[in-house]
Design an enzyme around this catalytic site. Structure first.
Site, PDB file in Angstrom:
ATOM      1  N   GLY A  38      44.032  43.943  47.983  1.00  0.00           N
ATOM      2  CA  GLY A  38      45.199  43.641  48.783  1.00  0.00           C
ATOM      3  C   GLY A  38      46.335  43.990  48.116  1.00  0.00           C
ATOM      4  N   ARG A  70      44.022  43.421  55.300  1.00  0.00           N
ATOM      5  CA  ARG A  70      45.150  43.292  54.562  1.00  0.00           C
ATOM      6  C   ARG A  70      45.177  44.643  53.477  1.00  0.00           C
ATOM      7  NH1 ARG A  70      41.419  40.258  53.241  1.00  0.00           N
ATOM      8  NH2 ARG A  70      40.769  40.048  51.259  1.00  0.00           N
ATOM      9  N   LYS A  83      35.326  50.795  46.713  1.00  0.00           N
ATOM     10  CA  LYS A  83      36.861  50.658  46.770  1.00  0.00           C
ATOM     11  C   LYS A  83      37.486  52.011  46.166  1.00  0.00           C
ATOM     12  CE  LYS A  83      37.499  46.077  48.128  1.00  0.00           C
ATOM     13  NZ  LYS A  83      38.178  44.660  48.022  1.00  0.00           N
ATOM     14  N   ASP A 127      42.239  39.087  40.944  1.00  0.00           N
ATOM     15  CA  ASP A 127      42.302  37.591  41.612  1.00  0.00           C
ATOM     16  C   ASP A 127      41.872  36.534  40.913  1.00  0.00           C
ATOM     17  OD1 ASP A 127      39.779  38.501  42.039  1.00  0.00           O
ATOM     18  OD2 ASP A 127      39.669  38.310  44.125  1.00  0.00           O
ATOM     19  N   THR A 131      40.372  37.532  34.321  1.00  0.00           N
ATOM     20  CA  THR A 131      40.553  39.079  34.121  1.00  0.00           C
ATOM     21  C   THR A 131      42.026  39.277  33.687  1.00  0.00           C
ATOM     22  OG1 THR A 131      38.630  39.465  35.728  1.00  0.00           O
ATOM     23  CG2 THR A 131      40.261  41.300  35.396  1.00  0.00           C
ATOM     24  N   CYS A 169      54.885  36.759  27.443  1.00  0.00           N
ATOM     25  CA  CYS A 169      53.648  37.579  28.037  1.00  0.00           C
ATOM     26  C   CYS A 169      52.989  36.725  29.103  1.00  0.00           C
ATOM     27  CB  CYS A 169      52.517  37.788  26.953  1.00  0.00           C
ATOM     28  SG  CYS A 169      51.384  36.288  26.311  1.00  0.00           S
ATOM     29  N   CYS A 185      41.315  34.485  48.326  1.00  0.00           N
ATOM     30  CA  CYS A 185      41.496  34.652  49.698  1.00  0.00           C
ATOM     31  C   CYS A 185      40.096  34.231  50.469  1.00  0.00           C
ATOM     32  CB  CYS A 185      42.028  35.743  50.026  1.00  0.00           C
ATOM     33  SG  CYS A 185      41.166  37.283  49.386  1.00  0.00           S
ATOM     34  N   CYS A 245      50.765  36.642  22.427  1.00  0.00           N
ATOM     35  CA  CYS A 245      52.011  37.033  21.846  1.00  0.00           C
ATOM     36  C   CYS A 245      52.674  36.729  20.617  1.00  0.00           C
ATOM     37  CB  CYS A 245      52.938  37.392  23.095  1.00  0.00           C
ATOM     38  SG  CYS A 245      53.968  36.023  23.572  1.00  0.00           S
TER      39      CYS A 245
END
Length: 249
Positions: A38, A70, A83, A127, A131, A169, A185, A245
């Site tokens: 999205g 979307r 994708k 999302d 990650t 950061c 979602c 950081c």
């Protein structure tokens, strides 16, 4: 630039802040987009059309029918395809003159740092917190600016985390040792245009960074409530004891 490029990017070149010099910086730039859903869809489409010279698209998922509400980079006929391959086709149709690298991977560790090190700017269009934190760590380590976006239900947020500056950061804002509810979602739903708004803003911030124009969102978090279409801007300070950081400054 050749005559075709001068024509293609003429509306950018007409802007005093960009001009030929800024467009040449974009053509020499390399954007790494992690997530081709999205947020990644509008971000990639605008970066490609604007003439970012190299665009690396990373995602390990395939196009699903539920994405099409979307994720505007993908089409009904490409359901079931990777994708990144679907995205590469869409981007090449918009601008066949740029280099598009499609990587069907879930990147972490050394591989992630390797990809980040090659980029002028990184766009986090993922999302999940794990990650996002991994991307943030790699960007801090390689001192590459990170444009982060998120959207769920009717709410969106966008910010820039720039390790080249005395700026916070992602971990300053969302510490890794704190627990945050993982919502997505698939279970909570998402208002289709909200990802378009946030993803387009990510593209805008990335283009500004690469072209060296304007003032980025570093040190600010923008929040959007699409139900009332109200924006809230929050100042974010760097945490000097941040595990990510704090040692880098």
């Amino acid at each position: 630039m050749n005559d075709q490029q001068l024509l293609r990017y003429s509306r950018h070149i007409l802007l005093d802040e960009i001009d030929i010099a800024g467009q040449e910086k974009l053509l020499a730039g390399h954007a790494l987009i992690i997530g081709a859903g999205g947020l990644g869809s509008p971000a990639a489409l605008y970066l490609a059309s604007a003439g970012i010279g190299t665009l690396t698209l990373v995602d390990d998922d395939t196009v699903d029918m539920t994405n099409l509400q979307r994720q505007i980079m993908h089409t009904t006929e490409r359901v079931g395809r990777n994708k990144v391959d679907s995205g590469k086709q869409a981007l090449a149709e918009i601008n066949p003159t740029i280099e598009i690298v499609a990587l069907k991977e879930r990147v972490m560790g050394e591989r992630l740092e390797e990809l980040v090190a090659r980029a002028s700017v990184v766009l986090d269009c993922t999302d999940n917190f794990a990650t996002r934190h991994a991307i943030n760590r790699a960007c801090v380590a390689q001192r590459v600016p990170l444009v982060s976006g998120a959207a769920i239900r009717f709410d969106g947020q966008v910010s820039v985390f720039d390790a080249r500056r005395d700026a916070p950061c992602y971990a300053c804002l969302f510490p890794e040792d704190q627990q945050f509810d993982e919502i997505n979602c698939a279970t909570m739903g998402v208002f289709a245009p909200i990802v378009g708004i946030v993803g387009s803003m990510q593209a805008a911030e990335a283009l500004k960074i690469v072209a060296g124009i304007g003032q980025s969102l570093a040190g600010r978090l923008l929040l959007l409530d699409a139900r009332t279409m109200e924006w809230t801007s929050i100042k974010v300070a760097r945490n000097p004891t941040c595990d990510v950081c704090g040692k880098a400054h």
